[in-house]
Design a protein around this motif. Sequence first.
Motif, PDB file in Angstrom:
ATOM      1  N   GLU A  90       0.810  -1.221   0.000  1.00  0.00           N
ATOM      2  CA  GLU A  90       0.000   0.000   0.000  1.00  0.00           C
ATOM      3  C   GLU A  90       0.840   1.266   0.000  1.00  0.00           C
ATOM      4  O   GLU A  90       0.489   2.233  -0.667  1.00  0.00           O
ATOM      5  CB  GLU A  90      -0.990   0.004   1.171  1.00  0.00           C
ATOM      6  CG  GLU A  90      -2.167  -0.944   0.993  1.00  0.00           C
ATOM      7  CD  GLU A  90      -3.000  -0.661  -0.265  1.00  0.00           C
ATOM      8  OE1 GLU A  90      -2.813   0.363  -0.935  1.00  0.00           O
ATOM      9  OE2 GLU A  90      -3.851  -1.509  -0.587  1.00  0.00           O
ATOM     10  N   ILE A  91       1.949   1.275   0.729  1.00  0.00           N
ATOM     11  CA  ILE A  91       2.754   2.508   0.723  1.00  0.00           C
ATOM     12  C   ILE A  91       3.351   2.715  -0.672  1.00  0.00           C
ATOM     13  O   ILE A  91       3.452   3.842  -1.150  1.00  0.00           O
ATOM     14  CB  ILE A  91       3.842   2.521   1.835  1.00  0.00           C
ATOM     15  CG1 ILE A  91       4.377   3.949   2.041  1.00  0.00           C
ATOM     16  CG2 ILE A  91       5.008   1.594   1.528  1.00  0.00           C
ATOM     17  CD1 ILE A  91       3.439   4.922   2.655  1.00  0.00           C
ATOM     18  N   GLY A  92       3.681   1.631  -1.336  1.00  0.00           N
ATOM     19  CA  GLY A  92       4.207   1.745  -2.701  1.00  0.00           C
ATOM     20  C   GLY A  92       3.172   2.318  -3.651  1.00  0.00           C
ATOM     21  O   GLY A  92       3.464   3.174  -4.480  1.00  0.00           O
ATOM     22  N   ARG A  93       1.935   1.871  -3.509  1.00  0.00           N
ATOM     23  CA  ARG A  93       0.863   2.406  -4.365  1.00  0.00           C
ATOM     24  C   ARG A  93       0.618   3.881  -4.064  1.00  0.00           C
ATOM     25  O   ARG A  93       0.214   4.647  -4.925  1.00  0.00           O
ATOM     26  CB  ARG A  93      -0.436   1.630  -4.117  1.00  0.00           C
ATOM     27  CG  ARG A  93      -0.404   0.227  -4.677  1.00  0.00           C
ATOM     28  CD  ARG A  93      -1.792  -0.229  -5.108  1.00  0.00           C
ATOM     29  NE  ARG A  93      -2.799  -0.051  -4.102  1.00  0.00           N
ATOM     30  CZ  ARG A  93      -4.019   0.414  -4.340  1.00  0.00           C
ATOM     31  NH1 ARG A  93      -4.389   0.731  -5.558  1.00  0.00           N
ATOM     32  NH2 ARG A  93      -4.892   0.546  -3.364  1.00  0.00           N
ATOM     33  N   ALA A  94       0.842   4.243  -2.781  1.00  0.00           N
ATOM     34  CA  ALA A  94       0.564   5.628  -2.395  1.00  0.00           C
ATOM     35  C   ALA A  94       1.642   6.600  -2.869  1.00  0.00           C
ATOM     36  O   ALA A  94       1.331   7.706  -3.265  1.00  0.00           O
ATOM     37  CB  ALA A  94       0.422   5.719  -0.876  1.00  0.00           C
ATOM     38  N   VAL A  95       2.891   6.178  -2.822  1.00  0.00           N
ATOM     39  CA  VAL A  95       3.958   7.151  -3.111  1.00  0.00           C
ATOM     40  C   VAL A  95       4.555   7.028  -4.511  1.00  0.00           C
ATOM     41  O   VAL A  95       5.392   7.831  -4.891  1.00  0.00           O
ATOM     42  CB  VAL A  95       5.096   7.105  -2.044  1.00  0.00           C
ATOM     43  CG1 VAL A  95       4.544   7.397  -0.657  1.00  0.00           C
ATOM     44  CG2 VAL A  95       5.836   5.774  -2.081  1.00  0.00           C
ATOM     45  N   THR A  96       4.150   6.020  -5.259  1.00  0.00           N
ATOM     46  CA  THR A  96       4.578   5.956  -6.656  1.00  0.00           C
ATOM     47  C   THR A  96       3.313   6.069  -7.510  1.00  0.00           C
ATOM     48  O   THR A  96       2.206   6.134  -6.980  1.00  0.00           O
ATOM     49  CB  THR A  96       5.301   4.636  -7.001  1.00  0.00           C
ATOM     50  OG1 THR A  96       4.335   3.581  -7.057  1.00  0.00           O
ATOM     51  CG2 THR A  96       6.382   4.280  -5.994  1.00  0.00           C
ATOM     52  N   GLU A  97       3.495   6.024  -8.820  1.00  0.00           N
ATOM     53  CA  GLU A  97       2.323   6.208  -9.674  1.00  0.00           C
ATOM     54  C   GLU A  97       1.624   4.913 -10.040  1.00  0.00           C
ATOM     55  O   GLU A  97       0.694   4.912 -10.839  1.00  0.00           O
ATOM     56  CB  GLU A  97       2.753   6.923 -10.955  1.00  0.00           C
ATOM     57  CG  GLU A  97       2.897   8.398 -10.694  1.00  0.00           C
ATOM     58  CD  GLU A  97       3.409   9.155 -11.884  1.00  0.00           C
ATOM     59  OE1 GLU A  97       3.649   8.536 -12.935  1.00  0.00           O
ATOM     60  OE2 GLU A  97       3.563  10.373 -11.743  1.00  0.00           O
ATOM     61  N   CYS A  98       2.068   3.806  -9.474  1.00  0.00           N
ATOM     62  CA  CYS A  98       1.433   2.550  -9.889  1.00  0.00           C
ATOM     63  C   CYS A  98       0.030   2.436  -9.286  1.00  0.00           C
ATOM     64  O   CYS A  98      -0.270   3.006  -8.236  1.00  0.00           O
ATOM     65  CB  CYS A  98       2.290   1.353  -9.526  1.00  0.00           C
ATOM     66  SG  CYS A  98       2.441   1.067  -7.780  1.00  0.00           S
ATOM     67  N   VAL A  99      -0.819   1.704  -9.962  1.00  0.00           N
ATOM     68  CA  VAL A  99      -2.220   1.587  -9.560  1.00  0.00           C
ATOM     69  C   VAL A  99      -2.544   0.162  -9.110  1.00  0.00           C
ATOM     70  O   VAL A  99      -3.112  -0.069  -8.054  1.00  0.00           O
ATOM     71  CB  VAL A  99      -3.142   2.005 -10.728  1.00  0.00           C
ATOM     72  CG1 VAL A  99      -4.607   1.790 -10.368  1.00  0.00           C
ATOM     73  CG2 VAL A  99      -2.902   3.464 -11.086  1.00  0.00           C
ATOM     74  N   ASP A 100      -2.152  -0.787  -9.933  1.00  0.00           N
ATOM     75  CA  ASP A 100      -2.521  -2.176  -9.648  1.00  0.00           C
ATOM     76  C   ASP A 100      -1.334  -3.105  -9.949  1.00  0.00           C
ATOM     77  O   ASP A 100      -1.370  -3.884 -10.896  1.00  0.00           O
ATOM     78  CB  ASP A 100      -3.731  -2.542 -10.520  1.00  0.00           C
ATOM     79  CG  ASP A 100      -4.261  -3.922 -10.184  1.00  0.00           C
ATOM     80  OD1 ASP A 100      -4.068  -4.380  -9.040  1.00  0.00           O
ATOM     81  OD2 ASP A 100      -4.851  -4.553 -11.084  1.00  0.00           O
ATOM     82  N   PRO A 101      -0.293  -2.998  -9.112  1.00  0.00           N
ATOM     83  CA  PRO A 101       0.943  -3.707  -9.442  1.00  0.00           C
ATOM     84  C   PRO A 101       1.013  -5.136  -8.910  1.00  0.00           C
ATOM     85  O   PRO A 101       0.250  -5.515  -8.020  1.00  0.00           O
ATOM     86  CB  PRO A 101       1.989  -2.874  -8.709  1.00  0.00           C
ATOM     87  CG  PRO A 101       1.261  -2.438  -7.463  1.00  0.00           C
ATOM     88  CD  PRO A 101      -0.164  -2.233  -7.858  1.00  0.00           C
ATOM     89  N   ILE A 102       1.965  -5.866  -9.447  1.00  0.00           N
ATOM     90  CA  ILE A 102       2.484  -7.055  -8.779  1.00  0.00           C
ATOM     91  C   ILE A 102       3.552  -6.517  -7.828  1.00  0.00           C
ATOM     92  O   ILE A 102       4.379  -5.703  -8.236  1.00  0.00           O
ATOM     93  CB  ILE A 102       3.190  -7.988  -9.795  1.00  0.00           C
ATOM     94  CG1 ILE A 102       2.189  -8.747 -10.649  1.00  0.00           C
ATOM     95  CG2 ILE A 102       4.145  -8.937  -9.094  1.00  0.00           C
ATOM     96  CD1 ILE A 102       1.785 -10.100 -10.111  1.00  0.00           C
ATOM     97  N   LEU A 103       3.508  -6.911  -6.571  1.00  0.00           N
ATOM     98  CA  LEU A 103       4.561  -6.485  -5.638  1.00  0.00           C
ATOM     99  C   LEU A 103       5.595  -7.596  -5.516  1.00  0.00           C
ATOM    100  O   LEU A 103       5.261  -8.734  -5.198  1.00  0.00           O
ATOM    101  CB  LEU A 103       3.975  -6.204  -4.250  1.00  0.00           C
ATOM    102  CG  LEU A 103       5.027  -5.959  -3.149  1.00  0.00           C
ATOM    103  CD1 LEU A 103       5.703  -4.604  -3.302  1.00  0.00           C
ATOM    104  CD2 LEU A 103       4.412  -6.051  -1.754  1.00  0.00           C
ATOM    105  N   LEU A 104       6.849  -7.236  -5.779  1.00  0.00           N
ATOM    106  CA  LEU A 104       7.942  -8.149  -5.437  1.00  0.00           C
ATOM    107  C   LEU A 104       8.471  -7.655  -4.097  1.00  0.00           C
ATOM    108  O   LEU A 104       9.134  -6.620  -4.020  1.00  0.00           O
ATOM    109  CB  LEU A 104       9.031  -8.125  -6.521  1.00  0.00           C
ATOM    110  CG  LEU A 104      10.301  -8.928  -6.181  1.00  0.00           C
ATOM    111  CD1 LEU A 104      10.002 -10.403  -5.917  1.00  0.00           C
ATOM    112  CD2 LEU A 104      11.345  -8.786  -7.287  1.00  0.00           C
TER     113      LEU A 104
END
Length: 336
Positions: free
Chosen positions: A114-128
């Motif tokens: 969730e923090i990655g979605r919040a601070v980058t522009e990705c919307v619906d990523p695969i998280l590694l």
Amino acid sequence: MLCLGIEGTAHTVGVGVVNESAKVLANAYEMIRPEKGGIHPREAANHHAEHIVPLIRKALDIAGVRAHDIDVVAFSQGPGLGPCLRTVATAARALSLTLDVPIVGVNHCVAHLEIGRAVTECVDPILLYVSGGNTQVIAFSRGRYRVFGETLDIGVGNMLDKFARETGHGFPGGPILERAAKEGKILLPLPYSVKGMDVAFSGLLTAALALHKKGESFENIAFSVQETAFAMLCEVTERAMAHVEKDEVLLGGGVARNRRLQEMVDTMAHDRGARMFVPPGDLCIDNGAMIAWTGLLMHTAGVRVAIEDTVVDQRFRTDEVDVVWRSEKKAARPVT
Ligand code: ATP
Ligand code: FE2
């Protein structure tokens, strides 16, 4: 609305303050660095207990807010080391009761995403998600964050740390190996263990230590360890992306700071017409801001937790969380 989040699943205890626009107002943390051997859960918990109150004060100070301005308290409910989790939960309960504000328990792995979605522009990523204790490939599907692949033994960061420690190079191993790998010239054969969607690193660790014993240069082994381990991670990430048809990949966890890993994942993503996203370093590692932000998302979506239900869960699975704050493909940040 302000949420204060407390993280403390393993080495790091952290306190973050975020607002409803996902602005990180403070993100303070302290990490225990064992001089010898691995992390001892009880010692880490004592470390966290010692630092937690000063860190709360520090975070409020940095954020420029008073304790009574906080609307919600969030904490890392699991997965992690029992004594560490219990210490953090106790602090969070005390704070929530003192301030008379709601408390929410957050899944640590979900918070990285969730923090990655919040601070980058990705919307619906695969998280590694690659850290010391965890290695998982996670994506949102039908209301949950589902684990598509993971390590069958140790986390990739743990493998890097053990290799560095056992060859006398200190802790944490990841950055030490990253520096050494830049001087490496020869790719030595090491076990490449991908089993379906899963990976395993203990065979690679044993083989790398054996090469060291044989007198192979630390730089060449570091280079080979990185190339092999990161190629394994790229392979399972790519397969997951193809399987769930996602065109974004987000990195999270301490190992995500590694430039070579970023480069390899970026190449893989680019080759398939996808994009890679990496949060700033101190939001990649374990941190309070990610707990605060996920807690705020949960609270805003109506999640309410009674104090009796704040019991920690050492084996809290990523896919146990009902992701009520997300509908398919919805952006994490408020659209302005
Ligand atoms: P978790 O509880 O999520 O397993 P953790 O306690 O391992 O987390 P993190 O801060 O997410 O904490 O990650 C620490 C790991 O990241 C360590 O194993 C460390 O060696 C690794 N690491 C940090 N920087 C780098 C780097 N530049 N390259 C590779 N690994 C790195
Ligand atoms: Fe983590």
